[in-house]
Design a protein around this motif. Structure first.
Motif, PDB file in Angstrom:
ATOM      1  N   GLY A 101       0.723  -1.069   0.019  1.00 28.94           N
ATOM      2  CA  GLY A 101       0.299   0.349  -0.410  1.00 28.94           C
ATOM      3  C   GLY A 101       1.235   1.228  -0.010  1.00 28.94           C
ATOM      4  O   GLY A 101       1.759   1.587   0.436  1.00 28.94           O
ATOM      5  N   GLN A 102       0.712   2.495  -0.441  1.00 29.45           N
ATOM      6  CA  GLN A 102       1.087   3.305  -0.413  1.00 29.45           C
ATOM      7  C   GLN A 102      -0.058   4.721  -0.605  1.00 29.45           C
ATOM      8  O   GLN A 102      -1.112   4.274  -1.130  1.00 29.45           O
ATOM      9  CB  GLN A 102       2.243   3.326  -1.946  1.00 29.45           C
ATOM     10  CG  GLN A 102       1.212   3.673  -3.015  1.00 29.45           C
ATOM     11  CD  GLN A 102       2.234   3.027  -4.396  1.00 29.45           C
ATOM     12  OE1 GLN A 102       3.263   2.956  -4.048  1.00 29.45           O
ATOM     13  NE2 GLN A 102       2.099   4.766  -5.052  1.00 29.45           N
ATOM     14  N   ARG A 105      -0.662   8.642  -6.378  1.00 29.49           N
ATOM     15  CA  ARG A 105      -1.694   8.065  -6.825  1.00 29.49           C
ATOM     16  C   ARG A 105      -0.084   7.324  -8.429  1.00 29.49           C
ATOM     17  O   ARG A 105       0.368   7.531  -8.398  1.00 29.49           O
ATOM     18  CB  ARG A 105      -2.260   9.343  -7.786  1.00 29.49           C
ATOM     19  CG  ARG A 105      -3.073   8.621  -8.666  1.00 29.49           C
ATOM     20  CD  ARG A 105      -3.862   9.521  -9.213  1.00 29.49           C
ATOM     21  NE  ARG A 105      -5.159  10.137  -8.172  1.00 29.49           N
ATOM     22  CZ  ARG A 105      -6.249   9.920  -8.495  1.00 29.49           C
ATOM     23  NH1 ARG A 105      -6.777   9.602  -9.822  1.00 29.49           N
ATOM     24  NH2 ARG A 105      -6.803  10.943  -7.362  1.00 29.49           N
ATOM     25  N   LEU A 130      -2.235  -5.727  -6.732  1.00 26.78           N
ATOM     26  CA  LEU A 130      -2.188  -4.296  -6.505  1.00 26.78           C
ATOM     27  C   LEU A 130      -3.372  -3.956  -5.765  1.00 26.78           C
ATOM     28  O   LEU A 130      -4.172  -4.508  -4.720  1.00 26.78           O
ATOM     29  CB  LEU A 130      -2.764  -3.280  -7.641  1.00 26.78           C
ATOM     30  CG  LEU A 130      -1.918  -3.317  -8.755  1.00 26.78           C
ATOM     31  CD1 LEU A 130      -2.647  -1.951  -9.971  1.00 26.78           C
ATOM     32  CD2 LEU A 130      -0.436  -2.856  -8.583  1.00 26.78           C
ATOM     33  N   LEU A 134      -5.314   1.602  -3.814  1.00 19.53           N
ATOM     34  CA  LEU A 134      -4.610   2.342  -4.136  1.00 19.53           C
ATOM     35  C   LEU A 134      -5.143   2.639  -5.574  1.00 19.53           C
ATOM     36  O   LEU A 134      -6.431   2.116  -6.308  1.00 19.53           O
ATOM     37  CB  LEU A 134      -3.184   0.957  -5.247  1.00 19.53           C
ATOM     38  CG  LEU A 134      -2.221   2.029  -6.295  1.00 19.53           C
ATOM     39  CD1 LEU A 134      -1.531   3.077  -5.093  1.00 19.53           C
ATOM     40  CD2 LEU A 134      -1.828   0.559  -7.193  1.00 19.53           C
TER      41      LEU A 134
END
Length: 354
Positions: A101-102, A105, A130, A134
């Motif tokens: 996770g981040q 974008r 993914l 995200l």
């Protein structure tokens, strides 16, 4: 052959160990050493074996199959990691990419670049995940041709996936959280046997499958309204559909093969007495052979679809129904005057309206 005369496939004699004695492991034939490296489970571990002995230094590049597991690698570092895993002569059997996770974008073009880099490894199996949260900007991600892949599974939160080129070896395909055009994917996969789709909030307006090889189909499209279901799969063994319908809905399922004795179609045993909710107005049933369980299925359709307006029944080519069967189904249709019932008794017949 005694230890002093033992040699391996590369022609190198056994190497002395730092503490004395002989390195008999390095003296084993290449094919046995490659089996040892296969069981290490990753390219990095196999490459580090070169630190043990010069004999092992380049041996890992000849591995017939390698598992590449990239877990928790930052999205921005994945492309370099995939490129570094590319080695001449290495067959990557299983590729498992799980993006952590981040907050930032990412562009859909960057996702496409990762999938293209993964295709260069020519994996037999691909799992690409993914994180659900995200955010991906852009038109969509391209899944390129994976010539050797037999299994591909893509998981995302909300991602449109399209493709170019064939997937000639693919037998199992799964999309989760992906928006896809099913008909296009079927044409890319001539050997596809198992297809599983759990769509995104965008969903699919129609579920269209035309496949000569499809044996198992699972589609969950409850995130949007479905207007058409058209499945033509002569060897289909398992069909699971979940969708929401509103207004006009056309459902057509064509499966030609006859059911064997003790077929799963007869499970659960009490299916004839069960009641489900079907929000359909139009139903087309093709390939009917005049058997008792087909008539029982027709009864379930009429009982469970209160909004039904039109039903079409077409017999399978070459099947001649008995007089008793025609009389029975005609009497059954007459009991539902509000439903337009059309019975097509033979190929090329426009149908008899009851």
């Amino acid at each position: 052959m005694d230890e002093s005369g033992a040699r391996n496939d590369s022609g190198s004699p056994p190497q002395p160990c730092p503490g004395g004695g002989v390195d008999l492991i390095s003296a084993l034939p290449d094919d046995l050493l490659l089996q040892v490296l296969e069981r290490l489970g990753s390219v990095a571990a196999a490459a580090r074996s070169g630190l043990v002995s010069r004999r092992w230094r380049d041996l890992w590049t000849s591995l017939p199959k390698v598992t590449v597991a990239l877990h928790d690698v930052p999205f921005g570092s994945l492309l370099a990691a995939l490129r570094s895993a590319t080695r001449p002569g290495v067959c990557h059997y299983y590729l498992d990419i799980r993006v952590p996770g981040q907050d930032d974008r990412v562009a859909s073009s960057s996702v496409s670049s990762l999938l293209h880099a993964a295709a260069l490894l020519s994996p037999v199996e691909l799992l690409f995940t993914l994180p659900q949260d995200l955010q991906v900007s852009g038109f969509g991600a391209e899944l390129p041709s994976f010539r050797r892949a037999t299994t591909i599974e893509l998981r995302a939160g909300d991602l449109y996936v399209y493709g170019r080129g064939g997937l000639p070896s693919l037998e199992r395909l799964a999309f989760s959280g992906c928006c896809v055009y099913l008909a296009a994917w079927i044409t890319r996969c001539p050997r596809l046997r198992v297809l599983s789709v759990n769509s995104t909030p965008v969903g699919m307006g129609s579920i269209t499958i035309c496949s000569a090889s499809q044996q198992e189909l699972v589609v969950d499209n409850r995130n949007t309204w479905t207007c058409c279901v058209d499945v033509q799969a002569p060897v289909l063994k398992q069909l699971t559909l979940a969708f929401c319908a509103h207004g006009d809905l056309r459902v057509s399922v064509l499966v030609k093969d006859a059911c064997p004795v003790n077929c799963l179609c007869d499970d659960p045993k009490d299916w004839r007495a069960q009641t489900i909710s079907l929000a359909v107005e139009e139903v087309e049933i093709e390939g009917v052979k005049g058997e008792d369980h087909e008539f029982d299925f027709l009864k379930v359709i009429f009982r469970c679809a209160p909004m039904l307006k039109r039903v079409g029944v077409r017999l399978s080519d070459g099947v001649t129904p008995s007089v008793d069967w025609c009389a029975t189904i005609n009497k059954f249709f007459m009991a539902y005057p509000s439903v337009q019932c059309i019975l097509d008794l033979c190929s090329g017949n426009s149908g008899k309206q009851v």
